[in-house]
Design a protein around this motif. Structure first.
Motif, PDB file in Angstrom:
ATOM      1  N   UNK A 108       0.672  -1.284   0.034  1.00  0.00           N
ATOM      2  CA  UNK A 108      -0.180   0.066  -0.055  1.00  0.00           C
ATOM      3  C   UNK A 108       0.712   1.320  -0.077  1.00  0.00           C
ATOM      4  N   UNK A 109       0.248   2.337  -0.638  1.00  0.00           N
ATOM      5  CA  UNK A 109       0.951   3.970  -0.425  1.00  0.00           C
ATOM      6  C   UNK A 109      -0.095   4.609   0.304  1.00  0.00           C
ATOM      7  N   UNK A 110      -0.135   4.732   1.600  1.00  0.00           N
ATOM      8  CA  UNK A 110      -0.976   5.673   2.417  1.00  0.00           C
ATOM      9  C   UNK A 110      -0.287   6.968   2.804  1.00  0.00           C
ATOM     10  N   UNK A 111      -1.359   7.860   3.133  1.00  0.00           N
ATOM     11  CA  UNK A 111      -1.001   8.929   3.737  1.00  0.00           C
ATOM     12  C   UNK A 111      -1.199   9.063   5.280  1.00  0.00           C
ATOM     13  N   UNK A 112      -0.516   9.739   6.199  1.00  0.00           N
ATOM     14  CA  UNK A 112      -0.543  10.040   7.695  1.00  0.00           C
ATOM     15  C   UNK A 112      -0.847   8.541   8.311  1.00  0.00           C
ATOM     16  N   UNK A 113       0.314   7.808   8.240  1.00  0.00           N
ATOM     17  CA  UNK A 113       0.308   6.597   9.106  1.00  0.00           C
ATOM     18  C   UNK A 113       0.588   6.639  10.414  1.00  0.00           C
ATOM     19  N   UNK A 114      -0.538   6.582  11.309  1.00  0.00           N
ATOM     20  CA  UNK A 114      -0.509   6.948  12.777  1.00  0.00           C
ATOM     21  C   UNK A 114      -0.623   5.766  13.740  1.00  0.00           C
ATOM     22  N   UNK A 115      -0.875   4.848  13.009  1.00  0.00           N
ATOM     23  CA  UNK A 115      -1.074   3.210  13.561  1.00  0.00           C
ATOM     24  C   UNK A 115      -0.744   2.241  12.735  1.00  0.00           C
ATOM     25  N   UNK A 116      -0.190   1.161  13.293  1.00  0.00           N
ATOM     26  CA  UNK A 116       0.021   0.100  12.721  1.00  0.00           C
ATOM     27  C   UNK A 116      -1.006  -1.108  13.225  1.00  0.00           C
ATOM     28  N   UNK A 117      -1.595  -2.181  12.445  1.00  0.00           N
ATOM     29  CA  UNK A 117      -2.306  -2.944  12.972  1.00  0.00           C
ATOM     30  C   UNK A 117      -2.193  -4.271  12.222  1.00  0.00           C
ATOM     31  N   UNK A 118      -2.124  -5.514  12.797  1.00  0.00           N
ATOM     32  CA  UNK A 118      -1.888  -6.669  12.139  1.00  0.00           C
ATOM     33  C   UNK A 118      -3.256  -7.739  12.819  1.00  0.00           C
ATOM     34  N   UNK A 119      -3.728  -8.430  11.982  1.00  0.00           N
ATOM     35  CA  UNK A 119      -4.750  -9.224  12.671  1.00  0.00           C
ATOM     36  C   UNK A 119      -4.535 -10.718  12.124  1.00  0.00           C
ATOM     37  N   UNK A 120      -4.509 -11.723  12.841  1.00  0.00           N
ATOM     38  CA  UNK A 120      -4.280 -13.231  12.756  1.00  0.00           C
ATOM     39  C   UNK A 120      -5.527 -14.213  12.630  1.00  0.00           C
ATOM     40  N   UNK A 121      -5.014 -15.321  12.431  1.00  0.00           N
ATOM     41  CA  UNK A 121      -6.046 -16.240  12.323  1.00  0.00           C
ATOM     42  C   UNK A 121      -6.202 -16.994  13.499  1.00  0.00           C
ATOM     43  N   UNK A 122      -5.362 -17.021  14.553  1.00  0.00           N
ATOM     44  CA  UNK A 122      -5.323 -17.538  15.902  1.00  0.00           C
ATOM     45  C   UNK A 122      -5.051 -16.601  16.914  1.00  0.00           C
ATOM     46  N   UNK A 123      -5.521 -17.031  17.969  1.00  0.00           N
ATOM     47  CA  UNK A 123      -5.074 -16.105  19.203  1.00  0.00           C
ATOM     48  C   UNK A 123      -3.561 -15.985  19.279  1.00  0.00           C
TER      49      UNK A 123
END
Length: 121
Positions: A31-46
């Motif tokens: 991605x090419x994004x403006x104003x990145x102020x947060x990183x977030x990753x979601x996974x398939x398992x806990x």
């Protein structure tokens, strides 16, 4: 009946240990994004609290041969849902290219790793 015949049945009855697989990322890979102020990753398992992220600036506009520069001053934490790892940043990232390297530790203690590459405008 011979014991060797039971081995396939035993193997089928044993639950497989699943590694947490990345299912969503913000910013997304490529991605090419403006104003990145947060990183977030979601996974398939806990995932376990030992899961981590590392952010490295790999390129800066107008600067040829930019050496990799680790970005510090933020902390990632596992969200209440147990499947997301979030890192609020103290300020928007400067324009450039980045590698977000992640390490997700599953319930069985085994880690899975990967890299998300994105560009901040």
């Amino acid at each position: 009946m011979r014991p060797a015949l039971f081995l396939p049945l035993i193997l089928l009855a044993t639950p497989a240990a699943a590694e947490p697989a990345l299912v969503a990322a913000a910013p997304a890979n490529g991605a090419s994004v403006a104003k990145v102020t947060r990183l977030s990753l979601t996974f398939s398992e806990p995932i376990a609290p030992a899961s981590t992220v590392e952010l490295v600036m790999t390129g800066m506009p107008g600067m040829k041969d930019h050496p990799p520069m680790p970005i510090r001053g933020f902390a990632a934490a596992v969200d209440r849902d147990g499947r997301s790892l979030t890192a609020p940043l103290p300020r928007a990232l400067p324009a450039g290219s980045y590698d977000l390297r992640w390490r997700a530790v599953g319930a069985d203690g085994k880690p899975n790793t990967g890299t998300i590459r994105f560009t901040a405008k």
